[in-house]
Enzyme design. Structure first.
Site, PDB file in Angstrom:
ATOM      1  N   GLU A 184       1.014  -1.173  -0.080  1.00 61.55           N
ATOM      2  CA  GLU A 184       0.011  -0.064   0.108  1.00 61.55           C
ATOM      3  C   GLU A 184       0.753   1.323   0.086  1.00 61.55           C
ATOM      4  O   GLU A 184       0.581   2.138  -0.684  1.00 61.55           O
ATOM      5  CB  GLU A 184      -0.798  -0.044   1.182  1.00 61.55           C
ATOM      6  CG  GLU A 184      -2.224  -1.069   1.124  1.00 61.55           C
ATOM      7  CD  GLU A 184      -3.110  -0.571  -0.075  1.00 61.55           C
ATOM      8  OE1 GLU A 184      -2.957   0.500  -0.324  1.00 61.55           O
ATOM      9  OE2 GLU A 184      -3.830  -1.405  -0.448  1.00 61.55           O
TER      10      GLU A 184
ATOM     11  N   GLU B 211       2.259   1.497  -3.484  1.00 66.80           N
ATOM     12  CA  GLU B 211       1.402   2.249  -4.465  1.00 66.80           C
ATOM     13  C   GLU B 211       0.994   3.516  -4.217  1.00 66.80           C
ATOM     14  O   GLU B 211       0.768   4.275  -5.493  1.00 66.80           O
ATOM     15  CB  GLU B 211       0.138   1.155  -4.270  1.00 66.80           C
ATOM     16  CG  GLU B 211       0.115  -0.114  -4.839  1.00 66.80           C
ATOM     17  CD  GLU B 211      -1.044  -0.957  -4.479  1.00 66.80           C
ATOM     18  OE1 GLU B 211      -1.027  -2.273  -5.048  1.00 66.80           O
ATOM     19  OE2 GLU B 211      -2.260  -0.487  -3.997  1.00 66.80           O
ATOM     20  N   GLU B 212       0.564   3.861  -3.225  1.00 66.58           N
ATOM     21  CA  GLU B 212       0.199   5.410  -3.084  1.00 66.58           C
ATOM     22  C   GLU B 212       1.463   6.359  -3.131  1.00 66.58           C
ATOM     23  O   GLU B 212       1.232   7.593  -3.443  1.00 66.58           O
ATOM     24  CB  GLU B 212      -0.430   5.284  -1.675  1.00 66.58           C
ATOM     25  CG  GLU B 212      -1.738   4.493  -1.307  1.00 66.58           C
ATOM     26  CD  GLU B 212      -2.709   4.985  -0.323  1.00 66.58           C
ATOM     27  OE1 GLU B 212      -2.174   5.918   0.675  1.00 66.58           O
ATOM     28  OE2 GLU B 212      -3.460   4.137  -0.101  1.00 66.58           O
TER      29      GLU B 212
END
Lengths: 379, 379
Positions: A237, A240-241
């Site tokens: 996460e 990805e962010e």
């Protein structure tokens, strides 16, 4: 009673899980092991397709004949490609089933079937399974065979769970209370507290959600995928962010809450990550902005002050930086009972510490635990 | 993108959860809030029930009329009690729906419906929702209305999840990739390490399961119910199996494993409990024997030596008794974003400790963390 699916897992460590009689659906029997391999299917000769259930004792069963792939495998094409399950001799094909480890049977429908023929086969199969003293019956219906859901329910089955591509129905043959296990009850999420050695944390503003447009900086968070380690979910996460590569260090805290969606619960793990890259590249579709922010500045946001969990996270991050906070570190473990590996999270700092004296606590260990000394918040 | 159900939960702490584009089903949109209250149902006048979808733009919609209880509420009796959804004037009742917070709509079928009439209403409703720029459509079908599952699937819906009494189907109106959230992915279990001040642990032998008849002593364990706190689950299982009342102290460790049942994962929490009663009364149906056993004797069992998790638990219990091990203690927290309470588990000993110096780690905190010093098992 029989063991549950969790038993099969927990049996790896504890023998088997025990179940409360108060909650039928979280109890014992687990029949959905598709690794079981003994097919029980046979061809059942019957002059009449009606009243099979009532005529149980009178049925002549052609022993030793296994049901072939004729009715339950092959094409998964259009619904018009119905394969008959009643042959020219008036025989009813039993549903091909595999036995599970818990005295149950599992049927997976893989080809289109006419509902009427399916019901005939199901009734005949149930007779046989009843004679065989089977307990749980599991029927997995891929969504393309949704025409069989209603007939299956009408035969007394109920829903166990569904995923986008299939529904699993169950039935309990004995006259006892069933001991089938519950379905999954929790979703799991992870938040990445990525902190660099300047005491800065990686924060984002999102393009949607409750805080959209409110200029509140938050940690990268996300849902841990089915089958994904918490470790991997947190690292993924963050990457990805924000484009930041990071190493998992510890679980600093976790939260359980209920009724988050439908009637399910969730577990959210606050994960400490150590950055191994530092140049931010935001996920354009979902992230408005991202930056490294001094922890004090993060903690000073009004939203953090108002919200207990955010405040705890800020406090824990601060304590961690000052080296006074230990979370749970991951250790890969394996089992002698299966080939499966798992991940155990422990306080490895304390565990690897040499015991202070080796002596027993003179007046009982519990007097020295947090809960007795008042240091721990009681709930 | 839209926020997920977890967002609704995690938004309480982080604004909203972000979602990986890699996994469609764990992403964003969440439409199943039955707390939403705006009904969107209207009566749709149509000279023909056929081709409603194709005639979208030409339909005249009687505005402002809400669908009454006629077709979707009332008796849940026999399937023969079908209530017509096409009235004398050739109008089609739209399905009564409530809007969720994520631009979606939710339909809950509460009374028997004829599948044909249901499909007509569904098609008409979809036209309206499409015009209204709705996104996710959720249809909850109680098991007594399983006759509507197949027609709903034929209209392009797919399964989201099912519980024993109902199935939830979903549909995504926009032409974009859907952002509907995943279903629950984990089951949760708890084991009670009940230790008295003589360094004895409460152990059981079970009547069933993999260890039946093997004379292996294990901790009381069980499945945490849906909606149940881990704390309560651990205390309950100990009480049920052994009759011992105990207080929850800490989570000493937890384990995540995968593919435990179907494709789901499980989380197992090893919980330290302090006994507040001592006379054992075993659960006759499931427990063969129970006793207080010296920790050393428990740890000396060959099964414990062979199995990593059991060995860790024995080591942790020993460390805990010597007061050198700190687990995660529970703290009740509340949110400013909702009325829900949750339970946060933290290392309260470290958190409540006064920081040693208040100064920054001179060369970066990570050099002092377990993972950098080599004290932590790397995975």
């Amino acid at each position: 009673m029989l063991v549950s699916s969790l038993c099969r897992s927990y049996a790896l460590c504890f023998g088997s899980l025990r179940h409360s009689p108060a909650a039928v659906l979280r109890r014992g029997h687990f029949g959905a092991s598709f690794s079981a391999i003994r097919p029980t299917g046979r061809k059942l000769r019957s002059p009449s397709l009606g009243g099979l259930r009532a005529a149980a004792e009178g049925l002549k069963i052609a022993s030793g004949r296994q049901v072939g792939a004729r009715c339950m495998s092959g094409s998964t094409g259009s619904m018009s490609a119905v394969v008959p399950v009643v042959d020219k001799n008036g025989e009813v094909e039993l549903l091909p089933a595999v036995e599970d480890r818990y005295e149950g049977v599992i049927v997976e429908v893989t080809a289109p079937m006419d509902p009427g023929a399916f019901v005939s086969s199901l009734r005949a199969s149930l007779l046989v399974w009843r004679q065989q003293k089977k307990k749980g019956v599991w029927i997995k219906l891929p969504i393309q065979h949704s025409n069989l859901v209603h007939p299956t329910v009408q035969e007394g089955f109920w829903y166990h769970h569904a995923e986008p591509g299939y529904i699993m129905l169950v039935y309990w043959i004995p006259s006892t209370e069933h001991t089938l296990p519950i379905n999954a009850s929790h979703r799991v999420g992870a938040g990445g507290l990525v902190m660099n050695d300047k005491k800065e944390v990686l924060v984002v503003q999102e393009k949607s959600g409750m805080l959209r447009g409110k200029a509140i900086w938050k940690l990268p968070t996300g849902v841990v995928d089915q089958g994904e380690d918490i470790i991997a979910g947190a690292v993924r996460e963050v990457k990805e962010e924000t484009g930041i590569d990071a190493e998992f260090v510890e679980v600093l805290a976790f939260r359980q809450s209920h009724k988050s969606f439908f009637d399910k619960s969730d577990l959210f793990f606050v994960c400490l990550l150590r950055p191994i890259s530092f140049d931010i590249k935001i996920q354009e579709s979902e992230i408005e902005a991202a930056q490294w922010m001094p922890l004090e500045e993060f903690a000073a946001q009004p939203s953090v002050h108002k919200h207990e969990l955010l405040k705890y996270i800020a406090d824990i991050a601060s304590a961690k930086f000052e080296r006074s906070y230990t979370g749970f570190s991951p250790v890969r473990i394996s089992s002698i009972f299966s080939n499966r590996q798992a991940c155990l999270y422990v306080n490895s700092k304390d565990l690897n510490q040499t015991p202070s004296s080796g002596s027993q606590a003179p007046s009982g260990w519990c007097l020295y635990s947090g809960i007795c000394s008042g240091r721990t918040s009681r709930i």
